[in-house]
Design a protein around this motif. Structure first.
Motif, mmCIF file in Angstrom:
data_model
loop_
_atom_site.group_PDB
_atom_site.id
_atom_site.type_symbol
_atom_site.label_atom_id
_atom_site.label_comp_id
_atom_site.label_asym_id
_atom_site.label_seq_id
_atom_site.Cartn_x
_atom_site.Cartn_y
_atom_site.Cartn_z
ATOM 1 N N VAL A 1 3.847 22.725 15.447
ATOM 2 C CA VAL A 1 3.049 21.902 14.534
ATOM 3 C C VAL A 1 2.302 20.833 15.330
ATOM 4 N N PHE A 2 1.020 20.674 15.035
ATOM 5 C CA PHE A 2 0.233 19.598 15.645
ATOM 6 C C PHE A 2 -0.081 18.566 14.572
ATOM 7 N N ILE A 3 0.215 17.307 14.852
ATOM 8 C CA ILE A 3 -0.032 16.230 13.895
ATOM 9 C C ILE A 3 -0.815 15.134 14.605
ATOM 10 N N GLY A 4 -2.019 14.890 14.135
ATOM 11 C CA GLY A 4 -2.813 13.798 14.681
ATOM 12 C C GLY A 4 -2.251 12.457 14.244
ATOM 13 N N CYS A 5 -2.434 11.457 15.079
ATOM 14 C CA CYS A 5 -1.893 10.125 14.802
ATOM 15 C C CYS A 5 -2.554 9.531 13.560
ATOM 16 N N ILE A 6 -1.753 9.161 12.571
ATOM 17 C CA ILE A 6 -2.281 8.600 11.329
ATOM 18 C C ILE A 6 -2.903 7.225 11.581
ATOM 19 N N CYS A 7 -2.289 6.431 12.437
ATOM 20 C CA CYS A 7 -2.851 5.107 12.746
ATOM 21 C C CYS A 7 -4.234 5.246 13.368
ATOM 22 N N HIS A 8 -4.374 6.219 14.257
ATOM 23 C CA HIS A 8 -5.667 6.472 14.889
ATOM 24 C C HIS A 8 -6.684 6.931 13.849
ATOM 25 N N SER A 9 -6.274 7.759 12.904
ATOM 26 C CA SER A 9 -7.168 8.222 11.843
ATOM 27 C C SER A 9 -7.629 7.065 10.967
ATOM 28 N N LEU A 10 -6.719 6.140 10.637
ATOM 29 C CA LEU A 10 -7.090 4.981 9.837
ATOM 30 C C LEU A 10 -8.090 4.099 10.575
ATOM 31 N N GLN A 11 -7.888 3.932 11.877
ATOM 32 C CA GLN A 11 -8.815 3.141 12.683
ATOM 33 C C GLN A 11 -10.204 3.770 12.685
ATOM 34 N N LEU A 12 -10.278 5.095 12.900
ATOM 35 C CA LEU A 12 -11.566 5.784 12.928
ATOM 36 C C LEU A 12 -12.251 5.731 11.567
ATOM 37 N N ALA A 13 -11.473 5.837 10.501
ATOM 38 C CA ALA A 13 -12.056 5.795 9.156
ATOM 39 C C ALA A 13 -12.688 4.435 8.879
ATOM 40 N N VAL A 14 -11.999 3.358 9.226
ATOM 41 C CA VAL A 14 -12.538 2.014 9.015
ATOM 42 C C VAL A 14 -13.793 1.799 9.856
ATOM 43 N N SER A 15 -13.765 2.243 11.114
ATOM 44 C CA SER A 15 -14.920 2.069 12.003
ATOM 45 C C SER A 15 -16.140 2.819 11.479
ATOM 46 N N ALA A 16 -15.939 4.085 11.046
ATOM 47 C CA ALA A 16 -17.060 4.891 10.557
ATOM 48 C C ALA A 16 -17.651 4.309 9.278
ATOM 49 N N ALA A 17 -16.798 3.858 8.359
ATOM 50 C CA ALA A 17 -17.293 3.288 7.101
ATOM 51 C C ALA A 17 -18.014 1.967 7.331
ATOM 52 N N PHE B 1 -19.340 0.883 1.026
ATOM 53 C CA PHE B 1 -18.334 0.810 2.088
ATOM 54 C C PHE B 1 -17.003 1.392 1.622
ATOM 55 N N ILE B 2 -16.572 1.039 0.422
ATOM 56 C CA ILE B 2 -15.292 1.531 -0.093
ATOM 57 C C ILE B 2 -15.357 3.037 -0.351
ATOM 58 N N VAL B 3 -16.470 3.517 -0.907
ATOM 59 C CA VAL B 3 -16.628 4.955 -1.147
ATOM 60 C C VAL B 3 -16.592 5.716 0.182
ATOM 61 N N ALA B 4 -17.320 5.190 1.181
ATOM 62 C CA ALA B 4 -17.337 5.845 2.496
ATOM 63 C C ALA B 4 -15.948 5.836 3.131
ATOM 64 N N LEU B 5 -15.217 4.731 2.967
ATOM 65 C CA LEU B 5 -13.864 4.645 3.536
ATOM 66 C C LEU B 5 -12.934 5.656 2.879
ATOM 67 N N SER B 6 -13.010 5.808 1.567
ATOM 68 C CA SER B 6 -12.163 6.785 0.878
ATOM 69 C C SER B 6 -12.504 8.210 1.315
ATOM 70 N N GLU B 7 -13.790 8.508 1.499
ATOM 71 C CA GLU B 7 -14.193 9.841 1.954
ATOM 72 C C GLU B 7 -13.705 10.109 3.378
ATOM 73 N N GLU B 8 -13.801 9.101 4.222
ATOM 74 C CA GLU B 8 -13.323 9.256 5.598
ATOM 75 C C GLU B 8 -11.816 9.517 5.620
ATOM 76 N N LEU B 9 -11.075 8.788 4.807
ATOM 77 C CA LEU B 9 -9.626 8.989 4.762
ATOM 78 C C LEU B 9 -9.271 10.371 4.223
ATOM 79 N N GLN B 10 -9.968 10.820 3.182
ATOM 80 C CA GLN B 10 -9.693 12.136 2.609
ATOM 81 C C GLN B 10 -9.999 13.258 3.594
ATOM 82 N N SER B 11 -11.016 13.082 4.418
ATOM 83 C CA SER B 11 -11.399 14.140 5.361
ATOM 84 C C SER B 11 -10.525 14.165 6.607
ATOM 85 N N ARG B 12 -9.884 13.034 6.946
ATOM 86 C CA ARG B 12 -9.125 12.948 8.196
ATOM 87 C C ARG B 12 -7.623 13.157 8.012
ATOM 88 N N LEU B 13 -7.112 13.107 6.789
ATOM 89 C CA LEU B 13 -5.667 13.060 6.595
ATOM 90 C C LEU B 13 -5.002 14.280 5.961
#
Length: 668
Positions: A252-268, A464-476
């Protein structure tokens, strides 16, 4: 014409069987070109001529008399105890140096101990130079702690947390942290396993180096069932190669959730927050990088706040998750003081940066954007803290992530909408008048902005909030699946008496690669586990630790297969935080002043530090076994060999146990 290479004689083991050398001639650990006299406690060149010359010296003849006569046997136990005390002191000091400071300090400290504690036998015989300290750490302590980890892992399934980084000399390293259920400690632990120098940073080179490393550690790569890494494409490719090399389709490969949250905030933020806000955050720290400006600001702050001192403006770090959150909080708490400071600076200095920063602080909309960022980032930071914590309950992580998405989406989603916030897009279900939180709404009402300006700020914040939710849904999605598997083995879910089906536990067992016969047992045990009255039901790990040790009237564990599956699922990685901490500790151990430290010593120092942390002890609390203290060119095991064994090829216990580990550490 090239100069011929001079031959250098090396120590030969068969010399110890020569009658005139027998009983006192020993090798010098770490130097194959020297020999050691156990009677005189001195070394010499590993040449027959020098050894024979030493054997006829007056000192050697006098020192050898107690060992060659029957009357001289009585003082030997005292000599053994004396040497053991001294070696115990040396081992404790070596652990202290490995845990806290540079090895160079040991030379003066050894002499200071002799002077300060002259009445102590151990201090009087204490011998510790830089080279000896390094050899004790590399050849004794590091193999000891590494062997403890390997023994503790045993046949348990384990996961690896991986990440790449460079040291102070810009050498590329692969940090390896192992995560497994420790039977001795009764909990899931994550600890340092090794630092591997990489020849190249492509997926094939990383996978090859990792497999060779596991083989050298004598850890079964077939038991590897999880890889935790950041979301870089190279690590995804490494996962695919490892599946082939380890012959495991269920890795099983699991990407770091903390890293995903950081990328989502930065992109949004990049698309929806004005660039002026980013400039304000970044340049405020840069402005105060000059000490004179900090002194001026201290005076301004003290005049406004009755002599109080200001807190330092922090920096947005590219290597720390959500480091922008404390920066935003600090700027908002100092907003009025900073505005006055840049106003005064603008008037007294002809500085373009001060002029731009003053305009940014005078802009009320920037304050509103920062307020929204503070509101959203505080929720994200809570989630990050839960995932990077060392004592996190894995079954609660899914609820934490769902709570984060819910708290973000409810700010803009119509209350009457029925959607799955984990999957469905929220853009088509927005509220006509969204409530963006008490902090933002109260701040916006106090700023008294023009209607058009307030409308534009709200529009940007909603985007910003809509973009953040979309980023989180796509990364997690992958992370959510792994967290669901962990949550399945929570205490309440496991002991639920009325189950509608067993499809979920079958799915997890198949994901972990169990055979059909084992899955049948897991399902049967899953149906029956609630029939036993369990004592430890407070935390998930404590409960499954009790299940692992449970036996029925026949002495067998009727829930063995289910317990193995549960602990394997709970030991899957969910964050790369431990590897991030590893590189921080590497930077402390191998600093600019210690940039010449070899990879072998770096690995050894980290093994000692993490070994003590895993044991829950400090350098002076950890008690080393007696056989581990029988190290180096000292009289302890030499005397025992002379008394109790006629086998000239006999080695000490620590030599037998750690010989391969020493070679392994030396090869790093």
């Amino acid at each position: 014409m090239s100069t011929p290479k001079l031959y250098s004689q090396k120590y030969r083991k068969d010399w110890e069987s020569v009658p005139e050398f027998k009983g006192w001639l020993k090798p010098v650990i770490g130097d194959v070109r020297r020999a050691y006299c156990a009677y005189c406690k001195s070394d010499m060149l590993a040449k027959v001529y020098d050894i024979k010359k030493h054997s006829v010296t007056a000192k050697h003849i006098i020192r050898s008399k107690p060992y060659n006569s029957a009357d001289g046997v009585s003082p030997l136990p005292q000599l053994v105890k004396k040497t053991l005390d001294c070696q115990s002191a040396e081992a404790i000091m070596a652990m202290a140096f490995a845990e806290h400071c540079s090895l160079l300090a040991c030379e003066h400290l050894a002499m200071a101990c002799k002077v300060a504690f002259s009445d102590s036998v151990a201090a009087t015989n204490f011998q510790m130079q830089r080279d000896k300290c390094a050899e004790i750490i590399n050849g004794v302590l590091a193999p000891y702690f590494l062997k403890k980890i390997i023994s503790d892992v045993g046949n348990e399934k384990f996961s690896l947390l991986l990440d790449e980084s460079s040291d102070v000399r810009v050498l590329k390293y692969l940090g390896v942290v192992i995560r497994y259920f420790s039977t001795k400690k009764g909990t899931v632990v994550s600890t340092f396993l090794g630092m591997i120098e990489l020849e190249a940073c492509d997926p094939k080179s990383i996978a090859k180096a990792l497999i060779e490393f596991l083989d050298k550690c004598n850890i079964k790569k077939e038991n590897l069932h999880g890889i935790g890494a950041d979301n870089a494409p190279v690590m995804t490719a490494v996962h695919q190669i490892l599946k082939e090399k380890c012959a495991s389709d269920n890795l099983v490969f699991i990407g770091c959730i903390c890293h995903s949250l950081q990328l989502a905030v930065s992109a949004a933020s990049k698309e929806n927050i004005p660039t002026q806000v980013e400039y304000l955050i970044r340049e405020t720290y840069n402005w105060f990088s000059i000490s004179k400006r900090r002194d001026v600001y201290k005076e301004v702050y003290a005049n406004i706040n009755c002599g109080q001192k200001p807190l330092q403006i922090t920096k947005v770090s590219s290597t720390l998750w959500l480091s922008i959150e404390p920066v935003v909080n600090r700027i908002l708490s100092h907003w009025e003081e900073l505005k006055v400071h840049f106003e005064l600076t603008k008037a007294s200095e002809r500085c373009y940066s001060a002029d731009v920063l003053h305009a940014a602080y005078m802009n009320k909309s920037n304050y509103a954007y920062l307020t929204l960022l503070k509101s959203v980032l505080s929720d994200v930071q809570v989630a990050v803290n839960s995932f990077e914590g060392e004592q996190t309950d894995p079954v609660k992580l899914l609820d934490n992530l769902v709570h984060l998405l819910t708290s973000i989406c409810t700010k803009v989603v119509n209350p009457t909408a029925t959607i799955d916030i984990l999957k469905d897009a929220i853009e088509g279900h927005l509220s006509p008048s969204p409530y963006l939180g008490y902090l933002f709404e109260s701040t916006l009402s106090q700023l008294s902005l023009a209607p058009d300006e307030e409308k534009d700020i709200r529009r940007r914040c909603v985007k910003f909030i809509v973009a953040l939710s979309e980023e989180l849904q796509s990364r997690l999605p992958d992370n959510l699946e792994a967290l669901r598997n962990m949550a399945l083995f929570g205490v309440e879910e496991t002991l639920l008496k009325h189950r509608e089906g067993t499809a979920e536990v079958i799915q997890v067992a198949e994901l972990l690669g169990y055979e059909p016969g084992t899955i049948v047992k897991i399902v049967s045990q899953w149906r029956n586990i609630h029939l036993v009255k369990w004592d430890s039901t407070e935390t998930t790990i404590q409960f499954w630790s009790q299940v692992k040790n449970y036996t029925d009237s026949t002495g067998a564990n009727p829930f063995q297969e289910l317990c193995n599956a549960a602990l394997a699922a709970l030991s899957l990685p969910h964050s790369n935080a431990e590897v991030a901490r590893l590189f921080s500790r590497m930077g402390v151990a191998k600093s600019k002043l210690r940039n010449g430290m070899s990879l072998r010593t770096l690995n050894s120092v980290l093994l000692v530090r993490y070994g003590l942390k895993l044991a829950g002890e400090t350098c002076y609390q950890h008690e080393l076994p007696t056989e581990v203290l029988q190290f180096g060119p000292a009289a302890t095991y030499d005397v025992k060999d002379a008394l109790s064994s006629s086998d000239d090829s006999r080695k000490t216990a620590v030599q037998l146990d750690n010989e391969e580990l020493e070679d392994f550490l030396a090869s790093l």
